[in-house]
Scaffold this motif. Structure first.
Motif, PDB file in Angstrom:
ATOM      1  N   ASP A  86      12.860  34.423  -8.555  1.00 15.81           N
ATOM      2  CA  ASP A  86      12.866  33.071  -9.105  1.00 15.81           C
ATOM      3  C   ASP A  86      13.081  32.048  -7.996  1.00 15.81           C
ATOM      4  N   LYS A  87      12.462  30.885  -8.156  1.00 12.38           N
ATOM      5  CA  LYS A  87      12.636  29.806  -7.200  1.00 12.38           C
ATOM      6  C   LYS A  87      13.868  28.986  -7.565  1.00 12.38           C
ATOM      7  N   GLY A 132      14.869  11.318  -8.417  1.00 14.91           N
ATOM      8  CA  GLY A 132      14.348  10.049  -8.891  1.00 14.91           C
ATOM      9  C   GLY A 132      13.686   9.194  -7.833  1.00 14.91           C
ATOM     10  N   GLU A 133      13.619   9.677  -6.585  1.00 12.20           N
ATOM     11  CA  GLU A 133      12.988   8.923  -5.506  1.00 12.20           C
ATOM     12  C   GLU A 133      11.626   9.520  -5.182  1.00 12.20           C
ATOM     13  N   ASN A 134      10.664   8.640  -4.884  1.00  8.37           N
ATOM     14  CA  ASN A 134       9.318   9.075  -4.533  1.00  8.37           C
ATOM     15  C   ASN A 134       9.188   9.230  -3.020  1.00  8.37           C
ATOM     16  N   PHE A 135       8.591  10.330  -2.593  1.00  9.31           N
ATOM     17  CA  PHE A 135       8.375  10.581  -1.175  1.00  9.31           C
ATOM     18  C   PHE A 135       6.916  10.962  -0.951  1.00  9.31           C
ATOM     19  N   GLU A 136       6.314  10.365   0.078  1.00  7.26           N
ATOM     20  CA  GLU A 136       4.922  10.639   0.416  1.00  7.26           C
ATOM     21  C   GLU A 136       4.832  11.324   1.773  1.00  7.26           C
ATOM     22  N   ASP A 137       3.687  11.969   2.009  1.00  4.69           N
ATOM     23  CA  ASP A 137       3.400  12.628   3.291  1.00  4.69           C
ATOM     24  C   ASP A 137       4.465  13.663   3.651  1.00  4.69           C
ATOM     25  N   VAL A 138       4.980  14.340   2.646  1.00  2.00           N
ATOM     26  CA  VAL A 138       6.000  15.368   2.852  1.00  2.00           C
ATOM     27  C   VAL A 138       5.342  16.629   3.414  1.00  2.00           C
ATOM     28  N   ILE A 139       6.040  17.306   4.322  1.00  2.00           N
ATOM     29  CA  ILE A 139       5.548  18.597   4.795  1.00  2.00           C
ATOM     30  C   ILE A 139       6.483  19.702   4.311  1.00  2.00           C
ATOM     31  N   LYS A 140       5.901  20.862   4.073  1.00  2.00           N
ATOM     32  CA  LYS A 140       6.641  22.030   3.606  1.00  2.00           C
ATOM     33  C   LYS A 140       6.664  23.067   4.722  1.00  2.00           C
ATOM     34  N   ILE A 141       7.865  23.517   5.079  1.00  2.00           N
ATOM     35  CA  ILE A 141       8.037  24.465   6.173  1.00  2.00           C
ATOM     36  C   ILE A 141       8.639  25.760   5.640  1.00  2.00           C
ATOM     37  N   GLN A 142       8.030  26.873   6.008  1.00  2.00           N
ATOM     38  CA  GLN A 142       8.574  28.181   5.658  1.00  2.00           C
ATOM     39  C   GLN A 142       9.419  28.693   6.820  1.00  2.00           C
ATOM     40  N   GLU A 143      10.636  29.150   6.509  1.00  2.72           N
ATOM     41  CA  GLU A 143      11.515  29.719   7.517  1.00  2.72           C
ATOM     42  C   GLU A 143      11.681  31.209   7.247  1.00  2.72           C
ATOM     43  N   PHE A 144      11.572  32.018   8.301  1.00  2.08           N
ATOM     44  CA  PHE A 144      11.619  33.468   8.119  1.00  2.08           C
ATOM     45  C   PHE A 144      12.033  34.136   9.423  1.00  2.08           C
ATOM     46  N   SER A 145      12.299  35.430   9.345  1.00  2.00           N
ATOM     47  CA  SER A 145      12.669  36.210  10.520  1.00  2.00           C
ATOM     48  C   SER A 145      12.053  37.595  10.418  1.00  2.00           C
ATOM     49  N   VAL A 146      11.516  38.090  11.517  1.00  2.00           N
ATOM     50  CA  VAL A 146      10.948  39.443  11.523  1.00  2.00           C
ATOM     51  C   VAL A 146      12.047  40.487  11.361  1.00  2.00           C
ATOM     52  N   LEU A 147      13.296  40.083  11.607  1.00  2.00           N
ATOM     53  CA  LEU A 147      14.415  41.009  11.459  1.00  2.00           C
ATOM     54  C   LEU A 147      14.825  41.164   9.999  1.00  2.00           C
ATOM     55  N   GLU A 148      14.465  40.174   9.163  1.00  2.00           N
ATOM     56  CA  GLU A 148      14.761  40.220   7.732  1.00  2.00           C
ATOM     57  C   GLU A 148      13.518  39.791   6.957  1.00  2.00           C
ATOM     58  N   PRO A 149      12.467  40.616   6.994  1.00  2.00           N
ATOM     59  CA  PRO A 149      11.170  40.215   6.421  1.00  2.00           C
ATOM     60  C   PRO A 149      11.204  39.968   4.917  1.00  2.00           C
ATOM     61  N   GLU A 150      12.229  40.487   4.230  1.00  2.01           N
ATOM     62  CA  GLU A 150      12.295  40.295   2.782  1.00  2.01           C
ATOM     63  C   GLU A 150      12.837  38.917   2.408  1.00  2.01           C
ATOM     64  N   GLU A 151      13.387  38.191   3.379  1.00  2.00           N
ATOM     65  CA  GLU A 151      13.961  36.882   3.104  1.00  2.00           C
ATOM     66  C   GLU A 151      13.052  35.779   3.633  1.00  2.00           C
ATOM     67  N   SER A 152      12.895  34.735   2.822  1.00  2.00           N
ATOM     68  CA  SER A 152      12.051  33.614   3.218  1.00  2.00           C
ATOM     69  C   SER A 152      12.483  32.376   2.448  1.00  2.00           C
ATOM     70  N   ASP A 153      12.691  31.279   3.152  1.00  2.10           N
ATOM     71  CA  ASP A 153      13.073  30.018   2.534  1.00  2.10           C
ATOM     72  C   ASP A 153      12.040  28.952   2.863  1.00  2.10           C
ATOM     73  N   PHE A 154      12.017  27.906   2.050  1.00  2.00           N
ATOM     74  CA  PHE A 154      11.117  26.787   2.285  1.00  2.00           C
ATOM     75  C   PHE A 154      11.926  25.492   2.309  1.00  2.00           C
ATOM     76  N   LYS A 155      11.553  24.585   3.208  1.00  2.00           N
ATOM     77  CA  LYS A 155      12.205  23.289   3.283  1.00  2.00           C
ATOM     78  C   LYS A 155      11.144  22.195   3.304  1.00  2.00           C
ATOM     79  N   TYR A 156      11.480  21.069   2.672  1.00  2.00           N
ATOM     80  CA  TYR A 156      10.560  19.947   2.548  1.00  2.00           C
ATOM     81  C   TYR A 156      11.129  18.749   3.317  1.00  2.00           C
TER      82      TYR A 156
END
Length: 236
Positions: A79-80, A37-61
Motif C-alpha cells: 500500500d502507498k 490545500g496548496e497548488n504546486f506546479e512543475d513538481v518532479i518525482k524522485i525515486q530513492e533506492f539502494s542496491v543493498l536493500e532492493p526490496e525497499e523504495s521510496d518516492f519524494k516530490y
C-alpha cells in the motif's frame, strides 16, 4: 529545482561500498499536485533506492523554490502511504543569518563546526548588505541580488572566512552587515539558505538552534536532515 530536470537522471546520494549505496532517479516531471490545500506546479518525482536493500523504495516530490512537499512509501502490504513534508521556506530563511546591520562596533565571535557526512565539506560566512542577501560585486561595486548573474562570485568574494570541521576559530565581524552562512559541498557546490542562489533551487541551510546553522549537503534535497554540516557561533 535544476532549471530543466530530466526524467531518467540518476545520481548517488551516499556511496560507501557495501555500507551505503543510496541512489536516486528522477522518474516524473512537470507534475501538478495539491498538497495540504496548496497548488504546486512543475513538481518532479524522485525515486530513492539502494542496491543493498532492493526490496525497499521510496518516492519524494519536490516543487520549485519550495523543496520537498510530499513523501510516498510502500508498506509491507504494497500500500502507498503519503506524508506531507512542506518546508516553511520563509521562516527557515529569515533566521539563517547573523544580522549586524544595527551594530555599532566590531563583534568578536567564536566559530566551530561538526560534520555528519562523508563529504569533505567547507563552510563559511559572507557579507551581505541586507537581510535579502544582496552582495556587492568585487569589481564594479554594483549590488547583486540573490539569483542574479554573478551572485556566487560576489558572495564568495565577500567571504569573511572558510573552514572545515573545527573545534574553534575566532573572528572579528564588522558592524553594518548581514553575515550569511554558506557551504561548499564536498568543496565544490555553493549552497546557502536562499533557494534562488542554489544550483537546485532548494534551501540548504536552516537555523537549528540559537546561532547554530545546519546544512543539507546533497543536491536535490537529499534526506533534508540539515545536519550534514553544523556551524555554531558564540558571542553574538
Amino acid at each position: 529545482m535544476a532549471a530543466n530536470p530530466e526524467v531518467g537522471t540518476a545520481y548517488y546520494q551516499r556511496f560507501d561500498i557495501g555500507e551505503a549505496e543510496n541512489q536516486a532517479e528522477i522518474v516524473e516531471s512537470n507534475l501538478d499536485l495539491v498538497v495540504n490545500g496548496e497548488n504546486f506546479e512543475d513538481v518532479i518525482k524522485i525515486q530513492e533506492f539502494s542496491v543493498l536493500e532492493p526490496e525497499e523504495s521510496d518516492f519524494k516530490y519536490y516543487a520549485p523554490s519550495v523543496g520537498l512537499i510530499l513523501e510516498e512509501e510502500i508498506n509491507e502490504d504494497g500500500d502507498k502511504i503519503f506524508s506531507s513534508s512542506l518546508q516553511e521556506m520563509a521562516d527557515s530563511e529569515s533566521n539563517a543569518f547573523i544580522n549586524f546591520l544595527d551594530a555599532e562596533t566590531t563583534t568578536t565571535v567564536d566559530v566551530s563546526a561538526v560534520a555528519n557526512s562523508a563529504f569533505d565539506n567547507v563552510g563559511g560566512f559572507y557579507q551581505a548588505i541586507d537581510t535579502q542577501g544582496t552582495a556587492i560585486d568585487p569589481v564594479s561595486g554594483a549590488e547583486i541580488a540573490v539569483g542574479d548573474a554573478g551572485y556566487e562570485i560576489a558572495a564568495k568574494s565577500s567571504s569573511v572566512g572558510e573552514f572545515g570541521v573545527t573545534t574553534g576559530e575566532t573572528w572579528e565581524l564588522d558592524a553594518g552587515f548581514v553575515y550569511i552562512p554558506y557551504l561548499l559541498a564536498d568543496g565544490a557546490d555553493f549552497l546557502t539558505g536562499f533557494a534562488e542562489a542554489n544550483i537546485d533551487g532548494l534551501n540548504h541551510v536552516q537555523a537549528v538552534g540559537e546561532q547554530n546553522f545546519g546544512f543539507e549537503d546533497l543536491i536535490g534535497g537529499g534526506d533534508n536532515d540539515f545536519n550534514d554540516f553544523i556551524i555554531n557561533v558564540e558571542g553574538v
